[in-house]
Design a protein around this motif. Structure first.
Motif, mmCIF file in Angstrom:
data_model
loop_
_atom_site.group_PDB
_atom_site.id
_atom_site.type_symbol
_atom_site.label_atom_id
_atom_site.label_comp_id
_atom_site.label_asym_id
_atom_site.label_seq_id
_atom_site.Cartn_x
_atom_site.Cartn_y
_atom_site.Cartn_z
ATOM 1 N N THR A 49 37.047 42.916 10.522
ATOM 2 C CA THR A 49 37.852 44.099 10.175
ATOM 3 C C THR A 49 37.434 44.739 8.858
ATOM 4 O O THR A 49 38.107 45.640 8.364
ATOM 5 C CB THR A 49 39.344 43.715 10.095
ATOM 6 O OG1 THR A 49 39.505 42.700 9.078
ATOM 7 C CG2 THR A 49 39.846 43.182 11.424
ATOM 8 N N GLN A 50 36.325 44.271 8.287
ATOM 9 C CA GLN A 50 35.920 44.754 6.970
ATOM 10 C C GLN A 50 35.736 46.278 6.936
ATOM 11 O O GLN A 50 36.159 46.952 6.003
ATOM 12 C CB GLN A 50 34.610 44.062 6.541
ATOM 13 C CG GLN A 50 34.228 44.264 5.087
ATOM 14 C CD GLN A 50 35.263 43.693 4.132
ATOM 15 O OE1 GLN A 50 35.856 42.663 4.406
ATOM 16 N NE2 GLN A 50 35.480 44.371 3.009
ATOM 17 N N LYS B 294 39.491 48.177 8.405
ATOM 18 C CA LYS B 294 40.845 47.855 7.920
ATOM 19 C C LYS B 294 41.549 49.029 7.255
ATOM 20 O O LYS B 294 42.767 49.011 7.082
ATOM 21 C CB LYS B 294 40.787 46.664 6.959
ATOM 22 C CG LYS B 294 40.001 46.911 5.685
ATOM 23 C CD LYS B 294 39.964 45.650 4.842
ATOM 24 C CE LYS B 294 39.168 45.873 3.550
ATOM 25 N NZ LYS B 294 39.121 44.630 2.739
ATOM 26 N N THR C 133 42.371 43.238 15.490
ATOM 27 C CA THR C 133 42.059 42.048 14.692
ATOM 28 C C THR C 133 41.550 40.875 15.532
ATOM 29 O O THR C 133 40.766 40.065 15.043
ATOM 30 C CB THR C 133 43.305 41.593 13.914
ATOM 31 O OG1 THR C 133 44.376 41.341 14.841
ATOM 32 C CG2 THR C 133 43.735 42.651 12.912
ATOM 33 N N THR D 114 46.623 46.007 14.151
ATOM 34 C CA THR D 114 47.454 46.354 13.000
ATOM 35 C C THR D 114 47.578 47.868 12.888
ATOM 36 O O THR D 114 46.577 48.590 13.016
ATOM 37 C CB THR D 114 46.853 45.784 11.706
ATOM 38 O OG1 THR D 114 46.840 44.356 11.789
ATOM 39 C CG2 THR D 114 47.668 46.198 10.475
ATOM 40 N N ASN E 42 48.508 50.717 10.243
ATOM 41 C CA ASN E 42 48.656 50.915 8.799
ATOM 42 C C ASN E 42 49.696 51.971 8.447
ATOM 43 O O ASN E 42 50.284 51.928 7.360
ATOM 44 C CB ASN E 42 47.315 51.293 8.172
ATOM 45 C CG ASN E 42 46.434 50.075 7.930
ATOM 46 O OD1 ASN E 42 46.939 48.982 7.669
ATOM 47 N ND2 ASN E 42 45.126 50.246 8.033
#
Length: 422
Positions: free
Chosen positions: A276-277, A280, A287, A315, A317
């Motif tokens: 996820t670098q 993200k 994920t 995820t 955000n």
């Protein structure tokens, strides 16, 4: 009862020098010669890296094969399996005497016919008919013997209309059809077939596998078969060996070797943790992905015909509406098989999961690639096409073959899906 061994490999190793041809090899050749005249061992046999294509080595030499031992009885069909770069094709080239082993020896009884690459042994300027006679002569057959098989070869290949056309004008599929027909009908004691059959269409592959069964079971000849199609290997082969990084891992009953291969495969997992670098900071990002049965048990292999599910953790955000999570499934050739997506969602920031349940599509045994898509309506947010796979492990029997079959083309929205808090 004594074994009727027709082919035996003893301590077969093959070493290659990496890098460009013709750069610095003279000094190595002189060094080898100097050791030879003094009666000493080749100094370069003591060095060399294991044949792992995915890592950077420290030596200019690599062992494509190392200490391979096995034997094949008359009438057996031996399957050779392993990942790309395991040494399968190199082994077949040595067995076919296309190249010589660095160490070890091959002992065989009878003629060997090989089908290693598209067009192997064919002269492109000659017609199909002329190439049949050429290949027969190479196998040691007389013109009369070849002529007696000519009509069968042409009929099996399905290339009758083009048989008097130069082979250079054939498609790769036509070339494989004719080459296999020549190799199978000119009655070699040992038939060696590489993955090249995958070039042919489905109808020809079925004919070819049927012919290999006939010549082994009915005619008592020996077949060596390399393929990544585990269903074909298990259906055809009486024994199997597994290679990894140029080394012999295991051999024996085909079902047991295939099961071991699937269990040991690094790509055959039930859970994939995603990197996820880079993603993200996106509004939404995936994920992880998990594969399992309907009871929630993670499974690295799904029995053919059984319901199963995929769970994608993701995820959010920031609050988002009209969010769609999609799953794509493709075969090993990356041909799309199925795509499914969730209903549009309105979600607040947080961790969620999307679950896709498959109960209707029945897959052939083998390995299939998984892909994840995340979008907001028609706006794409993320597409993940990493090395994620699902494996179906049971082999289809002949009664099921007409029922359990991959659909051709893309099937839309077949899996049930729901989204919830993780």
């Amino acid at each position: 009862m004594s074994k009727d061994i027709i082919l035996k490999a003893e301590n077969i190793s093959k070493q290659y020098r990496l890098g460009q041809v013709g750069t610095g090899t003279l000094s190595h050749d002189l060094n080898r010669w100097w050791h030879q005249v003094r009666g000493k061992e080749d100094p370069y046999l003591k060095i060399g890296d294991t044949n792992d294509r995915s890592t950077k080595g420290t030596s200019d030499y690599v062992w494509a094969l190392q200490d391979i031992n096995f034997e094949v009885e008359r009438g057996e069909v031996l399957g050779i399996i392993g990942k790309n770069g395991a040494g399968k094709s190199t082994l077949l080239k040595i067995l076919s005497k296309v190249t010589a082993p660095t160490t070890g020896s091959i002992k065989s009884r009878g003629r060997i016919a090989s089908l290693l690459e598209v067009g192997t042994g064919f002269n492109g300027e000659m017609t199909g008919r002329e190439n049949i006679f050429l290949n027969g002569a190479i196998l040691g057959m007389t013109k009369k013997e070849i002529a007696s098989k000519l009509d069968e070869i042409i009929e099996f290949s399905g290339c009758e209309r083009y048989i008097d056309t130069p082979v250079k004008r054939y498609s790769s599929g036509m070339t494989v059809r004719l080459a296999f027909a020549v190799a199978a009908f000119l009655e070699p004691e040992i038939l060696v077939v590489d993955e090249v059959l995958a070039v042919g269409d489905a109808e020809f592959q079925k004919k070819a596998i049927g012919k290999m069964q006939d010549i082994s079971r009915g005619e008592g000849r020996t077949v060596l078969f390399v393929s990544h199609n585990m269903a074909a290997i298990q259906k055809l082969c009486t024994k199997c060996i597994l290679l990894k990084n140029g080394k012999f891992i295991t051999g024996g009953k085909t079902e047991d070797v295939i099961q071991y291969y699937l269990e040991q495969s690094q790509e055959n997992k039930c859970e994939y943790i995603l990197d996820t670098q880079k993603s993200k900071n996106k509004r939404v990002f995936a994920t992880s992905l998990k594969v399992g049965d309907l009871d929630g048990n993670l499974m690295s292999e799904i029995p053919v015909g059984k319901p199963w599910k995929i769970k994608v953790n993701f995820t959010v955000n920031e609050n988002i509406n009209n969010l769609i999570i999609a799953i794509g499934i493709a075969d090993v050739h990356e041909t799309p098989i199925s795509t499914s997506w969730s209903l549009p969602q309105e979600l607040e920031a947080g961790n969620y999961s999307a679950t896709f349940i498959e109960e209707t599509i029945k897959f052939n045994s083998g390995q299939y690639k998984l892909m994840i898509g995340i979008s907001r309506g028609s706006e794409s947010i993320e597409y993940i096409d990493n090395e994620m796979f699902v494996v179906f492990s049971d082999v289809i029997n002949e009664k099921e073959e007409s029922v359990i079959n991959n659909k051709s083309g893309l099937i839309s929205n077949q899996m049930k899906s729901y989204v919830g808090k993780d």
